[in-house]
Write a protein that holds these residues in place. Structure first.
Motif, PDB file in Angstrom:
ATOM      1  N   ASN A   1       7.688 -42.427   6.360  1.00 14.63           N
ATOM      2  CA  ASN A   1       6.234 -42.350   6.474  1.00 14.63           C
ATOM      3  C   ASN A   1       5.553 -42.132   5.127  1.00 14.63           C
ATOM      4  OD1 ASN A   1       7.030 -39.729   5.975  1.00 14.63           O
ATOM      5  ND2 ASN A   1       5.757 -38.810   7.564  1.00 14.63           N
TER       6      ASN A   1
ATOM      7  N   LEU B   1       0.237 -47.967   5.769  1.00 13.52           N
ATOM      8  CA  LEU B   1       0.504 -47.266   7.028  1.00 13.52           C
ATOM      9  C   LEU B   1      -0.625 -47.471   8.033  1.00 13.52           C
ATOM     10  CD1 LEU B   1       1.831 -43.874   5.588  1.00 13.52           C
ATOM     11  CD2 LEU B   1       3.142 -45.916   6.207  1.00 13.52           C
TER      12      LEU B   1
ATOM     13  N   VAL C   1      -3.959 -44.833   7.550  1.00 13.48           N
ATOM     14  CA  VAL C   1      -3.940 -43.448   8.022  1.00 13.48           C
ATOM     15  C   VAL C   1      -3.036 -42.646   7.091  1.00 13.48           C
ATOM     16  CG1 VAL C   1      -4.366 -44.093  10.414  1.00 13.48           C
ATOM     17  CG2 VAL C   1      -2.008 -43.853   9.592  1.00 13.48           C
TER      18      VAL C   1
ATOM     19  N   TYR D   1       0.577 -40.949  10.536  1.00 16.54           N
ATOM     20  CA  TYR D   1       1.320 -42.163  10.874  1.00 16.54           C
ATOM     21  C   TYR D   1       2.625 -41.846  11.592  1.00 16.54           C
ATOM     22  CZ  TYR D   1       4.114 -46.388  10.100  1.00 16.54           C
ATOM     23  OH  TYR D   1       4.926 -47.481  10.268  1.00 16.54           O
TER      24      TYR D   1
END
Length: 273
Positions: A134, A249, A252, A257
């Motif tokens: 992420n 992402l 965000v 995410y």
């Protein structure tokens, strides 16, 4: 010495190897001494970012400030305003290859080192660690020297906080190729994925992260101490993970995410209220 031995100041300075200029000039912090020049340059560049040094210097002199051009140019360079213009380069066509990465938390971490200097010229390094799943910034460790032993200590702290990754993507720096770090990874049952020399695109996530960190923290501030660097870095990490939209992402933040268990209840709506 001057009072006790009744020596002239010039002779006393020659004996101890001190210039008379240094004898008469009181010691002053360099940042404090140059603050007026810094404020003038930042005011000009904020409104006219395309101006070069001589145009800024001429404007300062026209405004009635009598600073020497060498002093203004030194501060101009310290503020990193002397950026070279980019020119187009012809490069051979290379077929695109997809970046091999894992879409999940704690599958692959990426780490890299960066270098910068304090305002007085002292060099320091940063150890940057992110989760590829992420793009979350796990740690930025700041120090004058980060050895393989310190690298292991930081990784142990991250494992205690976030859990153990399956693999770590890294380049071929001396700290990361040290036998002690390789042995540590084997004991932890963590795979080390070394990129090819001269292929930073194989570690693209951390390289892009480094660019954001440099532009938004290192190049945007003047630091006197490592404590100031670490404090600004920690504040930026929180903003990066919880508030800053990430284009790759879906626009965000990383924590939104793909949230971790300990960050699932963190809301970004009231972070800056």
């Amino acid at each position: 010495m001057i009072v006790d031995h009744q020596l002239p100041k010039a002779r006393a300075c020659r004996i101890i190897g001190l210039s008379r200029t240094a004898f008469y000039r009181p010691k002053q912090d360099r940042l404090e001494r140059d603050q007026s020049v810094i404020d003038l340059l930042q005011t000009i560049i904020e409104k006219r970012p395309r101006w070069g040094f001589w145009k800024c210097f001429d404007r300062i002199r026209l405004d009635g400030h009598r600073f020497n051009h060498k002093r203004v140019h030194r501060v101009y360079c310290d503020l990193k305003l002397n950026m070279k213009r980019r020119t187009r380069k012809r490069i051979p066509h290379r077929p695109r290859q997809p970046l091999d990465y894992s879409q999940g938390l704690n599958l692959t971490w990426s780490l890299d080192f960066m270098r910068d200097t304090l305002y007085d010229g002292r060099a320091f390094r940063t150890l940057n660690v992110i989760d590829e799943g992420n793009r979350e910034a796990l740690r930025i460790e700041v120090g004058t020297s980060i050895s393989a032993i310190r690298l292991q200590r930081v990784m142990n702290e991250l494992i205690e906080l976030y859990g153990k990754p399956r693999a770590i993507r890294l380049d071929n720096g001396p700290e990361m190729t040290a036998q002690s770090f390789i042995d540590w990874a084997e004991r932890q049952n963590i795979t080390l994925r070394f990129i090819q020399p001269g292929k930073p695109n194989q570690n693209a996530f951390i390289e892009r992260f480094n660019k954001s960190y440099r532009q938004e923290v290192l190049d945007a501030n003047l630091f006197n101490t490592l404590t100031e660097v670490q404090a600004a870095t920690d504040e930026w990490i929180e903003d990066y993970n919880l508030y800053r939209p990430h284009e790759a992402l879906g626009r965000v933040p990383p924590a939104q995410y793909l949230p971790r268990i300990q960050t699932q209840n963190v809301s970004t709506s009231n972070l800056y209220t």
